[in-house]
Design a protein around this motif. Structure first.
Motif, PDB file in Angstrom:
ATOM      1  N   ILE A  72      11.585   3.238   1.035  1.00 12.70           N
ATOM      2  CA  ILE A  72      11.855   3.413  -0.394  1.00 12.70           C
ATOM      3  C   ILE A  72      11.997   4.880  -0.768  1.00 12.70           C
ATOM      4  O   ILE A  72      12.851   5.255  -1.583  1.00 12.70           O
ATOM      5  CB  ILE A  72      10.734   2.766  -1.222  1.00 12.70           C
ATOM      6  N   PHE A  73      11.161   5.734  -0.162  1.00 14.17           N
ATOM      7  CA  PHE A  73      11.173   7.153  -0.507  1.00 14.17           C
ATOM      8  C   PHE A  73      11.879   8.002   0.548  1.00 14.17           C
ATOM      9  O   PHE A  73      11.840   9.241   0.456  1.00 14.17           O
ATOM     10  CB  PHE A  73       9.738   7.648  -0.729  1.00 14.17           C
ATOM     11  N   ASP A  74      12.516   7.380   1.499  1.00 18.12           N
ATOM     12  CA  ASP A  74      13.321   8.064   2.515  1.00 18.12           C
ATOM     13  C   ASP A  74      12.569   9.222   3.163  1.00 18.12           C
ATOM     14  O   ASP A  74      12.997  10.377   3.127  1.00 18.12           O
ATOM     15  CB  ASP A  74      14.631   8.571   1.898  1.00 18.12           C
ATOM     16  N   VAL A  75      11.432   8.901   3.746  1.00 20.59           N
ATOM     17  CA  VAL A  75      10.640   9.883   4.474  1.00 20.59           C
ATOM     18  C   VAL A  75      10.416   9.375   5.894  1.00 20.59           C
ATOM     19  O   VAL A  75      10.834   8.275   6.243  1.00 20.59           O
ATOM     20  CB  VAL A  75       9.289  10.151   3.776  1.00 20.59           C
ATOM     21  N   GLY A  76       9.752  10.193   6.721  1.00 22.12           N
ATOM     22  CA  GLY A  76       9.608   9.811   8.116  1.00 22.12           C
ATOM     23  C   GLY A  76       8.195   9.952   8.634  1.00 22.12           C
ATOM     24  O   GLY A  76       7.217   9.961   7.869  1.00 22.12           O
ATOM     25  N   LEU A  77       8.087  10.086   9.942  1.00 21.84           N
ATOM     26  CA  LEU A  77       6.793  10.188  10.593  1.00 21.84           C
ATOM     27  C   LEU A  77       6.012  11.399  10.084  1.00 21.84           C
ATOM     28  O   LEU A  77       6.549  12.501   9.988  1.00 21.84           O
ATOM     29  CB  LEU A  77       6.982  10.317  12.107  1.00 21.84           C
ATOM     30  N   GLY A  78       4.753  11.193   9.756  1.00 18.69           N
ATOM     31  CA  GLY A  78       3.894  12.288   9.337  1.00 18.69           C
ATOM     32  C   GLY A  78       4.068  12.756   7.911  1.00 18.69           C
ATOM     33  O   GLY A  78       3.370  13.672   7.474  1.00 18.69           O
ATOM     34  N   ASP A  79       4.998  12.159   7.166  1.00 16.34           N
ATOM     35  CA  ASP A  79       5.266  12.629   5.802  1.00 16.34           C
ATOM     36  C   ASP A  79       4.297  12.058   4.774  1.00 16.34           C
ATOM     37  O   ASP A  79       3.890  12.751   3.840  1.00 16.34           O
ATOM     38  CB  ASP A  79       6.697  12.291   5.393  1.00 16.34           C
ATOM     39  N   VAL A  80       3.973  10.767   4.898  1.00 17.63           N
ATOM     40  CA  VAL A  80       3.111  10.128   3.906  1.00 17.63           C
ATOM     41  C   VAL A  80       2.019   9.314   4.594  1.00 17.63           C
ATOM     42  O   VAL A  80       2.235   8.719   5.645  1.00 17.63           O
ATOM     43  CB  VAL A  80       3.914   9.220   2.935  1.00 17.63           C
ATOM     44  N   PHE A  81       0.852   9.335   3.981  1.00 24.60           N
ATOM     45  CA  PHE A  81      -0.307   8.567   4.420  1.00 24.60           C
ATOM     46  C   PHE A  81      -0.284   7.290   3.597  1.00 24.60           C
ATOM     47  O   PHE A  81      -0.333   7.345   2.367  1.00 24.60           O
ATOM     48  CB  PHE A  81      -1.567   9.387   4.150  1.00 24.60           C
ATOM     49  N   VAL A  82      -0.179   6.120   4.242  1.00 24.12           N
ATOM     50  CA  VAL A  82       0.083   4.883   3.522  1.00 24.12           C
ATOM     51  C   VAL A  82      -1.091   3.908   3.623  1.00 24.12           C
ATOM     52  O   VAL A  82      -1.622   3.675   4.711  1.00 24.12           O
ATOM     53  CB  VAL A  82       1.362   4.201   4.042  1.00 24.12           C
ATOM     54  N   ILE A  83      -1.478   3.362   2.480  1.00 26.23           N
ATOM     55  CA  ILE A  83      -2.531   2.349   2.389  1.00 26.23           C
ATOM     56  C   ILE A  83      -1.941   1.161   1.623  1.00 26.23           C
ATOM     57  O   ILE A  83      -1.326   1.347   0.573  1.00 26.23           O
ATOM     58  CB  ILE A  83      -3.756   2.890   1.627  1.00 26.23           C
ATOM     59  N   ARG A  84      -2.138  -0.060   2.135  1.00 30.05           N
ATOM     60  CA  ARG A  84      -1.550  -1.207   1.463  1.00 30.05           C
ATOM     61  C   ARG A  84      -2.529  -2.378   1.424  1.00 30.05           C
ATOM     62  O   ARG A  84      -3.164  -2.707   2.430  1.00 30.05           O
ATOM     63  CB  ARG A  84      -0.255  -1.632   2.174  1.00 30.05           C
ATOM     64  N   THR A  85      -2.648  -2.985   0.257  1.00 23.77           N
ATOM     65  CA  THR A  85      -3.376  -4.241   0.092  1.00 23.77           C
ATOM     66  C   THR A  85      -2.570  -5.120  -0.857  1.00 23.77           C
ATOM     67  O   THR A  85      -1.751  -4.617  -1.638  1.00 23.77           O
ATOM     68  CB  THR A  85      -4.788  -4.032  -0.516  1.00 23.77           C
TER      69      THR A  85
END
Length: 218
Positions: A72-85
């Motif tokens: 969605i935000f067009d980023v790659g490895l190491g760019d964003v720390f993601v948490i999902r529930t």
């Protein structure tokens, strides 16, 4: 006179919350227009991240399969720390992960990412309307989302999109209420918390709440 580097050219540690949001907003615009660049997804980037990571944002979003943050935000490895529930519901593990991203990784931006047609919020609305609670651990999700649905209803909003936006706002506000680490980082201006609602049809992410202005100085 040399020009200032763009947000994409400086290290994550030097980014302000507004700069970090600008990177995400730019990536989302590329995604919406079908011009994604898929940055930082090659072998060289993978190798560079073996021993360390310096993400410029943490994205706490719904587990829905249509809500893949990196795409969605067009980023790659190491760019964003993601948490999902499911329904971006907060629990102790979520708060611990967020505190790690703020205190250890020093991310300048937390994004709470909800989306339209959210099944968790839909189930909660139905439970509130019918008075019938689901069984198992789905009940726990519904109980945690219920305050957001009730707040929307008290505000005169009976439609699902308004309830989803309210849940994003409520979730973003609760982060600071529940975590002193996050609250202190926000108060000091080191981190901002932004609530974003994602639209499945066109792929856009719309800001519905923020703890700080998101425009960068000219």
């Amino acid at each position: 006179m040399t020009s200032s580097p763009s947000p994409a050219e400086v290290s994550p540690a030097e980014l302000s919350p507004a700069d970090a949001w600008q990177r995400l907003a730019d990536g989302n615009r590329r995604f919406v227009s079908g011009q994604s660049q898929h940055p930082n997804q090659d072998a060289a980037r993978r190798t560079a991240l073996v021993n360390e990571q310096h993400p410029f944002a943490v994205i706490f979003g719904c587990s829905d399969s249509r809500l893949a943050a990196e795409i969605i935000f067009d980023v790659g490895l190491g760019d964003v720390f993601v948490i999902r529930t499911a329904g971006q519901v907060i629990d102790d593990a979520v708060l611990g992960s967020l505190e790690y991203s703020v205190a250890v990784l020093a991310v300048p931006l937390i994004v709470v990412l909800g989306h339209d047609s959210c099944g968790a919020v839909t189930a909660t609305r139905d439970a509130v309307d019918s008075g019938e609670m689901p069984t198992g651990f789905i009940r726990d999700l519904v109980e945690r989302i219920t305050p957001s649905v009730l707040t929307a209803k008290r505000g005169g909003h009976q439609d699902l999109p308004s309830m989803i936006d309210e849940h994003v706002r409520q979730t973003a506000a609760r982060l600071g209420d529940n975590s002193r680490v996050i609250a202190e980082a926000v108060e000091a201006g080191r981190t901002a918390v932004v609530g974003v609602s994602y639209h499945l049809e066109d792929g856009s992410g719309v800001v519905v709440s923020t703890t700080t202005p998101l425009t960068t100085p000219a």
